[in-house]
Scaffold this motif. Structure first.
Motif, PDB file in Angstrom:
ATOM      1  N   UNK A  34      32.783  33.045  23.347  1.00  0.00           N
ATOM      2  CA  UNK A  34      33.883  32.005  23.806  1.00  0.00           C
ATOM      3  C   UNK A  34      34.982  32.564  24.328  1.00  0.00           C
ATOM      4  N   UNK A  35      35.756  33.747  23.427  1.00  0.00           N
ATOM      5  CA  UNK A  35      36.775  34.509  23.741  1.00  0.00           C
ATOM      6  C   UNK A  35      36.572  35.047  25.501  1.00  0.00           C
ATOM      7  N   UNK A  40      37.884  35.179  31.148  1.00  0.00           N
ATOM      8  CA  UNK A  40      37.082  35.254  32.561  1.00  0.00           C
ATOM      9  C   UNK A  40      37.665  34.264  33.349  1.00  0.00           C
ATOM     10  N   UNK A  41      37.777  32.916  32.644  1.00  0.00           N
ATOM     11  CA  UNK A  41      38.104  31.876  33.511  1.00  0.00           C
ATOM     12  C   UNK A  41      39.370  31.972  33.929  1.00  0.00           C
ATOM     13  N   UNK A 103      34.102  43.854  27.003  1.00  0.00           N
ATOM     14  CA  UNK A 103      33.933  42.500  26.817  1.00  0.00           C
ATOM     15  C   UNK A 103      34.258  41.521  28.197  1.00  0.00           C
ATOM     16  N   UNK A 104      35.411  41.684  28.491  1.00  0.00           N
ATOM     17  CA  UNK A 104      35.871  40.768  29.692  1.00  0.00           C
ATOM     18  C   UNK A 104      35.788  41.364  30.941  1.00  0.00           C
ATOM     19  N   UNK A 109      36.842  38.372  38.706  1.00  0.00           N
ATOM     20  CA  UNK A 109      38.077  38.535  38.423  1.00  0.00           C
ATOM     21  C   UNK A 109      38.843  39.497  38.872  1.00  0.00           C
ATOM     22  N   UNK A 110      38.376  40.527  39.578  1.00  0.00           N
ATOM     23  CA  UNK A 110      38.867  41.655  40.266  1.00  0.00           C
ATOM     24  C   UNK A 110      39.072  41.456  42.090  1.00  0.00           C
ATOM     25  N   UNK A 111      38.340  40.321  42.398  1.00  0.00           N
ATOM     26  CA  UNK A 111      38.647  40.082  43.949  1.00  0.00           C
ATOM     27  C   UNK A 111      39.859  40.507  44.470  1.00  0.00           C
ATOM     28  N   UNK A 112      40.936  39.706  44.108  1.00  0.00           N
ATOM     29  CA  UNK A 112      42.266  39.958  44.729  1.00  0.00           C
ATOM     30  C   UNK A 112      42.782  41.536  44.415  1.00  0.00           C
TER      31      UNK A 112
END
Length: 361
Positions: A34-35, A40-41, A103-104, A109-112
């Motif tokens: 859940x974390x 990530x969201x 974990x994350x 998340x790294x596109x930019x």
């Protein structure tokens, strides 16, 4: 361990930012899954906003490649190419490993960040989607990193890369993976040449194998000074370590920062970005000293008063400087200059009032 407490510092910019934007709780009461989903969201949302703000989708094109791992699974490597680059000449390649404590983090998340470096440095960036805990424990992440490096060696010509100009690097846990790749590449000929490693807020020593985090008699250590630091408090670091499930905390691939002189001999030029109020500050600076002692050209930049992972807040002036240093580091790696900076550069930048400009020259 040397005393690096003089780099703990204080940042008026960070204090003002936190006062205006209270940080979320670490979320340690949540399940790891859940974390991870919540973190990530948020990171994807931030990345998408930066893609739009900087118009990066019109400046960079990317393509996904499937990489077969040693255990017959597939991971994705996303390769970003600057649209202003030559369509024929091979480009330098930056093999990048994201942060997140294993974990994350996802490809998205790294596109930019990856697109920004590709555009501003004029290079290819290969973003590795290695597998995460708790489903995949150590040494899966290390094996994925090494398998991605081997894939790059076998496919660099096909993606338009220059096999004599490869940079490896990453953020936090990803920097650990990059350091392991660099150390092992010195002993194994993979057909490509690493010309530099970019280690940002690096996690280089397993906490249970780190003398910093136990003796109360060393109040100046980064683990003692930053037990309750913003973004990466000790409790979250302990969660990351526990989820790795390592049976041997002394495993060299969990502790590249403790490598002996023989293991670091022959490493390429290395650039460090370190946060002053970070649990990981001392291991990054100690590893930088070790490399310099062994004749490796090293440049080190410290952001006093800034916590681990501050770059996710892109409106900070310190974050603009971070982006600038990534490009400067890549250009240094690709140059013939092999001189070290000689000193740790303290990146206060409190007087910077406007977003720095970048040149593609």
């Amino acid at each position: 361990m040397p005393d690096f407490s003089n780099y703990q510092g204080s940042s008026d910019e960070w204090k003002a930012f936190v006062k205006a934007n209270p940080l979320p709780a670490p979320g340690l009461a949540l399940s790891p899954q859940a974390l991870r989903a919540a973190t990530n969201a948020l990171r994807v949302k931030i990345s998408q906003a930066e893609l739009e703000r900087d118009d990066l989708c019109s400046k960079v094109t990317w393509r996904d490649y499937s990489v077969l791992t040693r255990d017959q699974c597939n991971i994705i490597v996303r390769v970003y190419r600057p649209n202003h680059a030559s369509t024929t000449a091979p480009l330098p390649v930056y093999l990048f490993f994201h942060g997140g404590g294993h974990l994350f983090g996802t490809i998205e998340t790294e596109d930019a960040g990856c697109a920004r470096v590709a555009d501003r440095a004029g290079i290819l960036v290969a973003n590795v989607g290695y597998r995460h805990t708790p489903e995949f424990t150590h040494p899966t992440q290390v094996h994925d990193a090494l398998d991605a490096f081997a894939w790059l060696g076998a496919n660099i010509d096909a993606i338009g890369g220059d096999r004599t100009r490869v940079i490896v690097g990453g953020i936090s846990a990803g920097a650990c993976l990059a350091a392991v790749v660099a150390q092992q590449s010195c002993a194994t000929n993979m057909g490509i040449t690493i010309c530099g490693q970019l280690l940002c807020i690096p996690w280089l020593v397993h906490p249970d194998n780190n003398a910093n985090n136990t003796p109360a008699s060393i109040p100046t250590s980064s683990y003692q000074q930053n037990t309750h630091a913003d973004i990466l408090p000790l409790g979250l670091m302990q969660l990351f370590s526990e989820l790795l499930g390592a049976s041997d905390y002394s495993d060299s691939t969990l502790n590249p920062g403790l490598a002996d002189d023989a293991a670091v001999a022959g490493l390429p030029k290395t650039c460090f970005l370190v946060a002053g109020q970070d649990l990981l500050r001392d291991e990054g600076l100690s590893y930088a000293q070790k490399l310099a002692h062994n004749g490796i050209p090293v440049k080190v930049h410290v952001f006093p008063g800034m916590p681990h992972g501050f770059r996710r807040y892109s409106d900070l002036r310190a974050s603009w400087r971070w982006d600038e240093l990534l490009v400067e580091g890549c250009r240094w790696f690709l140059s013939s200059d092999k001189t070290s900076s000689g000193d740790i550069v303290v990146e206060m930048r409190e007087d910077t009032q406007t977003r720095p400009s970048f040149s593609l020259a």
